[in-house]
Design a protein around this motif. Sequence first.
Motif, mmCIF file in Angstrom:
data_model
loop_
_atom_site.group_PDB
_atom_site.id
_atom_site.type_symbol
_atom_site.label_atom_id
_atom_site.label_comp_id
_atom_site.label_asym_id
_atom_site.label_seq_id
_atom_site.Cartn_x
_atom_site.Cartn_y
_atom_site.Cartn_z
ATOM 1 N N ASP A 50 27.158 -3.926 -28.267
ATOM 2 C CA ASP A 50 27.777 -4.949 -29.117
ATOM 3 C C ASP A 50 28.687 -5.872 -28.302
ATOM 4 O O ASP A 50 29.395 -6.704 -28.842
ATOM 5 N N VAL B 289 34.232 -6.017 -37.401
ATOM 6 C CA VAL B 289 33.573 -5.240 -38.459
ATOM 7 C C VAL B 289 34.650 -4.503 -39.263
ATOM 8 O O VAL B 289 34.675 -4.524 -40.498
ATOM 9 N N VAL C 218 29.098 0.513 -29.519
ATOM 10 C CA VAL C 218 30.369 -0.224 -29.474
ATOM 11 C C VAL C 218 30.835 -0.390 -28.023
ATOM 12 O O VAL C 218 30.879 0.575 -27.256
ATOM 13 N N ASP D 262 25.604 -7.364 -31.467
ATOM 14 C CA ASP D 262 25.135 -6.898 -32.772
ATOM 15 C C ASP D 262 25.825 -5.566 -33.044
ATOM 16 O O ASP D 262 25.741 -4.638 -32.240
ATOM 17 N N SER D 263 26.493 -5.484 -34.196
ATOM 18 C CA SER D 263 27.262 -4.266 -34.474
ATOM 19 C C SER D 263 26.386 -3.053 -34.703
ATOM 20 O O SER D 263 26.885 -1.937 -34.792
ATOM 21 N N SER D 264 25.059 -3.248 -34.782
ATOM 22 C CA SER D 264 24.193 -2.075 -34.890
ATOM 23 C C SER D 264 23.946 -1.446 -33.515
ATOM 24 O O SER D 264 23.354 -0.385 -33.410
ATOM 25 N N ILE E 35 33.251 -7.522 -31.638
ATOM 26 C CA ILE E 35 32.423 -7.165 -32.788
ATOM 27 C C ILE E 35 33.000 -5.981 -33.563
ATOM 28 O O ILE E 35 33.134 -6.034 -34.790
ATOM 29 N N ALA E 36 33.353 -4.914 -32.878
ATOM 30 C CA ALA E 36 33.796 -3.713 -33.600
ATOM 31 C C ALA E 36 35.135 -3.946 -34.317
ATOM 32 O O ALA E 36 35.321 -3.526 -35.455
ATOM 33 N N ARG F 213 27.644 -5.607 -41.210
ATOM 34 C CA ARG F 213 26.984 -5.818 -39.921
ATOM 35 C C ARG F 213 27.348 -7.214 -39.414
ATOM 36 O O ARG F 213 27.285 -8.193 -40.171
ATOM 37 N N LYS G 220 33.097 0.359 -43.695
ATOM 38 C CA LYS G 220 32.666 -0.298 -42.454
ATOM 39 C C LYS G 220 31.149 -0.263 -42.297
ATOM 40 O O LYS G 220 30.543 -1.176 -41.747
ATOM 41 N N THR H 206 29.860 -8.990 -26.025
ATOM 42 C CA THR H 206 29.592 -10.402 -26.274
ATOM 43 C C THR H 206 29.599 -11.196 -24.970
ATOM 44 O O THR H 206 30.235 -10.802 -23.998
#
Lengths: 735, 211
Positions: free
Chosen positions: A467, A220, A505, A500-502, A216-217, A235, A231, A469
């Motif tokens: 984040d 992004v 990390v 979820d990138s929120s 994810i990171a 999201r 960045k 997976t």
Amino acid sequence: MKFDTPATTNPIDQLKVIGQPLDRIDGPRKVTGTARYAYEQHDVAPNQAYGHVVGSAIAKGKIVSMDLAAARRAPGVLTIVTAQSAGKLGKGKYNTARLLGGPDIEHYHQAVALVVAETFEQARAAAQLVKVRYAEARGAFDLAAVKDRAPDAKPEGESPTQTAVGDFAGAFATAPVKLDQSYSTPDQAHAMMEPHASIAAWDGDKLTLWTSNQMIAWSVGDMAKTLGIPKENVRLVSPFIGGGFGGKLFIRADALLAALGARAAGRPVKVALTRPMMFNNTTHRPATIQRIRIGATPDGKITAIGHESWSGDLKGGGPELATQQTRLLYAGANRMTSLKLAVLDLPEGNAMRAPGEAPGLMALEIAMDEMAEKLGLDPVEFRIRNDTQVDPEKPQRPFSQRRLVECLRIGAERFGWEKRSATPASVRDGKWLVGLGVASAFRNNLVMKSGARATLGRNGIVTVQSDMTDIGTGTYTIIAQTAAEMMGLAIDKVKVELGDSSFPVSAGSGGQWGANSATSGVYAACVKLRDAVVQKLGFNSGDAVFEGGAVKSGNRSVPLAVAAREGDIVGEDTIEFGNLDETHQQSTFGGHFVEVGVEAATGEVRLRRMLAVCAAGRILNPKSARSQVIGAMTMGAGAALMEDLVIDKRRGFFVNHDLAGYEVPVHADIPHQDVVFLDETDPMSSPMKAKGVGELGICGVGAAVANAIYNATGVRVRHYPITLDKLLDRLPSVS
Amino acid sequence: MHFPSDLAATRRDLLIGTAAAVATTSSSSRLAAQAPADIGPVIAPVSFEVNGAQREFSLDARTTLLDALREHLHLNGTKKGCDHGQCGACTVLVDGRRINSCLTLAVMHQGQRVTTIEGLGTPDNLHPMQAAFVKHDGFQCGYCTPGQICSAVGVLDEIKAGVPSHVSADLTATPEGSEAEIRERMSGNICRCGAYSNIVDAITDVSGRKA
């Protein structure tokens, strides 16, 4: 939390939840079709339109003109995105070729347009109406043809591509017994079941992408870089991933084009790559040509070992690191490895499950089998004689754990190896020629910084967010097990939210580092949460025990939920790794054992039995870890027997670009598989004392199949896949 | 026992149907390329039963049964893995028999009975086959799983109905639910995560045979 000294006893060692073969916590959702993947997020953004990707019909050259008039007029069409209309685009750090081509074309099926329409059927039909005129340029598509002009590959990071210790040339020249052979592995496709898919929605200058992605990171960052936006404005959400195997480490055309399409259409757009586009549009495991030289004393001690590998990639790309394992797997004072990289104009080569080791061991472990035969040694014994407990290039640097010999011995015993006939083609079972094969498995244990947040709610439920997976690896479950163990809870009191990138990390899923690194991040977050809980309850942190849903200290016992009565308690942290992986070589080991039957008249190969014995640190969940290994063994069987992206060397593309042409193993190809995990903990790797297994399982299994075929037939095939045409004219005469 | 001959007829029909579909696609794109791109899609009414509920549709005639389920009913359990009948991820049961829902148009199913993975069970009330897949870890990423499960349910019914397979030694004898029979019959459902060994254990468990 900094992990820079070996782990001592910690709450994970209780093994009340960790180490148990629990069913996956996301299992009921997956088996009922209620786990939602990227393309299925119908309700996250209203009024979604459909995008269909147009791919380049040439491998190299330029677009001369595009006629979009008919497509624009087609019913339902909302907009068409091309490089010309998209504005200035950057290129992601992890992408070699641009995700939207034009006017320059870098590879076949590079995306050149996205047609957006009201419905899927309309977008697909209109995409057929896009007319593109190309000026085709000559390209290089044949590794064998350009191999001899290929220069040394450039080192990536600190890992050299050319290594030399001692005097390889001299030692090899004077070795009493030697082998000098060439091997090749073809281009291979990840062919994960879920095609690359994304839904993009803009809210002002902020983009949300529901996508299918392992990292994810990274993604992004690459999406922001490609679009030229901060960045913070991107999201990514990727709760379920329908397989990745390295093919979803990076953003691909579906993600970028969904974002561009949504911007142009002024409404959310969803894009999935069609299956026939995946093979040339996305990445693949590059083909290799390998040369292996081994010199040994008559009693089977390796004195010289050399491994060279040639692979190709687009300009700016990297080599397949097929010599990696040879630097570490066997002893020998004089050694060399070399990686050469040719420029090829095929689609982008990149990581696929165990990049480097998977194709490298397919060659090395046949070479070891050949060498054992030259020496008159049993191939298990030959490997054992050349075990090393230290890094052979730096003898002062030990392995943190290395139980390869045990894996081979236990495997041999379980598999009935003593019944193997050393003489090839000497065992018959009806119409079948029967043979056994063995290979070592080896894959390094990488550790990656990883963060998580653990929140205790007033209902007593701990929610872990990261984040990280789950690409089928069992991440949801092992993270829940980690938090449950740390907080003294049953697993059903833990909720896990991923992808979820929120969220904090994490390590992400790649390089078999995910399980160990991500659960270590959860461990660190839970240590913080425990401290906060203890403080809230006014306990002495030194002697507080978390068990049975309560916190206990002396004769006091308080339900965990009580601590959060006045509001959620949050623990958030990131595990960071010191230099224990420099002082100690951290790797995972195994032994693969395979029995094949080869039809005496037709050369058809059938796998009859498969066994893997693995030493990979603490096994966090033996059920999902076993599934990782059998799955990797299956992919390795495919690599040995059928998988081969066939190149059209005139036009420069993979011809068999669907699941009918690119054959992967099916049910009928795979027998019952057995996996044994050695009981091991590795305190050098992390507080979890675990390592990865997801890639170990594919490492070496292809060679074990090849060696079994040799044992069955006496036909040595050094060029994968081992299809029956390579056996037919050399099979023993049918009696 | 009409089942085997029905099956043969279905396969022939399928081949004819596929060829016709290909021909139509190429001629329509030629037609469209010549001029009247403004001819809208053909919208056709169709109704069929999905998981016990009657559904009425008004669909672009090109809509596959798979896309009708996924994009129109938002029944996401039926997966699109290849859209070409090569992977089995879209397997559903139509009138009790398993088919690849990507290879058939929705409008061809007027009045029929479609069962998807959602119709077999729910997370709180799993069908025995779904429960067995969880117990035996017969999946990893989960994307082929609904298709594998629908197919597995179909396979056990086919064996019960006496339908032979490629590996049946005797075409007229009642086939056994052996592992070889299960592997052969399940081979249209690809699992790239490679859970085959566990899937066979799960199906064997449900069939009542010892694994």
